[in-house]
Enzyme design. Structure first.
Site, PDB file in Angstrom:
ATOM      1  N   ASP A 174     -48.631  24.782  44.291  1.00 31.57           N
ATOM      2  CA  ASP A 174     -48.910  24.700  45.727  1.00 31.57           C
ATOM      3  C   ASP A 174     -48.052  25.685  46.526  1.00 31.57           C
ATOM      4  OD1 ASP A 174     -50.824  22.635  45.362  1.00 31.57           O
ATOM      5  OD2 ASP A 174     -49.192  21.214  45.095  1.00 31.57           O
ATOM      6  N   HIS A 201     -49.931  16.172  45.135  1.00 35.97           N
ATOM      7  CA  HIS A 201     -50.711  17.304  44.627  1.00 35.97           C
ATOM      8  C   HIS A 201     -52.211  16.981  44.602  1.00 35.97           C
ATOM      9  CE1 HIS A 201     -51.719  20.970  42.576  1.00 35.97           C
ATOM     10  NE2 HIS A 201     -52.322  20.291  41.614  1.00 35.97           N
TER      11      HIS A 201
END
Ligand SMILES: NC(=O)C1=CN([C@@H]2O[C@H](COP(=O)(O)OP(=O)(O)OC[C@H]3O[C@@H](n4cnc5c(N)ncnc54)[C@H](O)[C@@H]3O)[C@@H](O)[C@H]2O)C=CC1
Ligand SMILES: O=C([O-])CC(=O)C(=O)O
Length: 341
Positions: A174, A201
């Protein structure tokens, strides 16, 4: 590969001055023959701190191991299959276990749609880790990470070997994506563009905190577009691969970055390394969120210090509020899965 070469330059320098740190670690990759597992194993083979890279999967690991074993870096590479106690041999004496084993998404699926298949895979692999390498650091890549990390923790608790400093959800991709996307937007160097991402996530649980990057000014439409792109970057790859899976190469890069950072902190004695990672955390304890990703300082035992959220803008606060119920649901689902029997 820049982070790899920078890290290896540092590691090899240290190797001359502190020989006890050299080539000291065994790293096991579970799911090593897969889309992430193979390139991740390749990147790890390049790290001279690793003395033994053990590769486990349901098939093909002898071939992958034979191939990697010709690379002239120090790590011995072994391949293991389920027969002949393969998992036990792969895990015994491991310092770090990386788990990309599990099915990836197809277009139209959410990460949570993988739960029914991957929860059982992760539970069974965590059970083997608790038995054969209870002191290893466990790095969970298999989705849905928001739930698979609590699964590992609950399995370890059942065996009385849970240490919250040693169980990590790998959320590095990310920040890797956020850095790349913002640098494209700003025409800046991605190597110097550091973006904070917190949360979990999946989709709305991924919270980019652009306001914490010094000097970064985004207008409202860029802010919203970039936030959405970071939250749903995984979907871009799933769509482009058109049924052929999800991110593998960028994930291998991100997974190697995290593993190499942890090796530097735990084996090479490097101080002050921080990485974002989804761990058991008190940052949102008041909201009943038990696992959360923020910037974490890594030390000899794994998690050394969990950084807080820092200041958030009103928009980032809104993103956080949207993430909380989803995170709690995902965490509870992982917990319930282990305790259902
Ligand atoms: N944390 C993150 O940022 C990311 C996570 N992922 C997740 O990583 C996982 C793996 O993705 P890919 O490598 O693309 O999938 P893949 O299907 O290419 O590879 C998975 C591998 O796991 C193996 N496997 C399945 N069950 C196993 C078991 N019980 N023991 C050992 N190995 C087993 C399979 O044989 C296969 O080789 C997926 O769940 C995916 O959603 C993917 C990208 C990013
Ligand atoms: O999107 C997926 O399913 C794989 C993943 O976690 C990512 O690419 O961030």
């Amino acid at each position: 590969m820049l982070f790899v070469s920078r890290q290896f330059a540092a590691a090899s320098k240290r190797a001359f001055s502190t020989s006890s740190y050299q080539n000291a670690a065994k790293v096991a990759v579970l799911g090593a023959a897969g889309g992430i597992g193979q390139p991740l194993s390749l990147l790890l083979k390049a790290n001279p701190t690793i003395s033994h890279l053990s590769l486990y999967d349901l098939f093909n690991t002898p071939g992958v191991a034979a191939d990697l074993s010709h690379i002239n870096t120090p790590a011995k590479v072994t391949g293991h299959l389920p027969d002949n106690d393969g998992l036990k041999h792969a895990l015994t004496d491991a310092d770090i276990v990386v788990i990309p084993a599990g099915v990836p998404r197809k277009p139209g699926m959410s990460r949570d749609d993988l739960f029914n298949t991957n929860a059982g895979i992760v539970r069974d692999l965590a059970t083997a880790c608790a038995q054969y390498c209870p002191k290893a650091h466990i790095l969970v890549i298999a989705n849905p990470v928001n739930s698979t990390v609590p699964i590992v923790a609950e399995v370890f608790k059942k065996f009385n070997v849970f240490d919250p400093r040693r169980v990590f959800g790998v959320t590095t991709l990310d920040v890797v994506r956020a850095s790349r996307f913002v640098s494209e937007n700003q025409d800046s160097s991605p190597l110097d563009t550091k973006i904070t991402v917190v949360g979990g996530h999946s989709g709305v649980t991924i919270i980019p905190v652009f306001s914490q990057t010094p000097g970064l000014q985004l207008n409202e439409s860029d802010l919203k577009a970039l936030t959405h792109r970071v939250q749903f970057g995984g979907d871009e790859v799933v769509k482009a691969k058109n049924g052929g899976g999800s991110a593998t190469l960028s994930m291998a890069y991100a997974g190697a970055r995290f593993t190499n950072s942890l090796l530097d902190a735990t084996v090479n004695g490097v101080k002050g390394i921080t990485e974002p990672t989804y761990v058991k955390s008190d940052v949102l304890a008041k909201d009943g969120v038990e696992y959360f990703s923020t910037q974490v300082e890594l030390g000899p035992h794994g998690v050394e210090k969990i950084n807080g959220l820092g200041e958030l803008t009103a928009y980032e606060q809104e993103l956080l509020q949207a993430a909380i119920p989803e995170l709690k649901k995902n965490i509870q689902k992982g917990f319930d899965f282990v305790h259902k029997e």
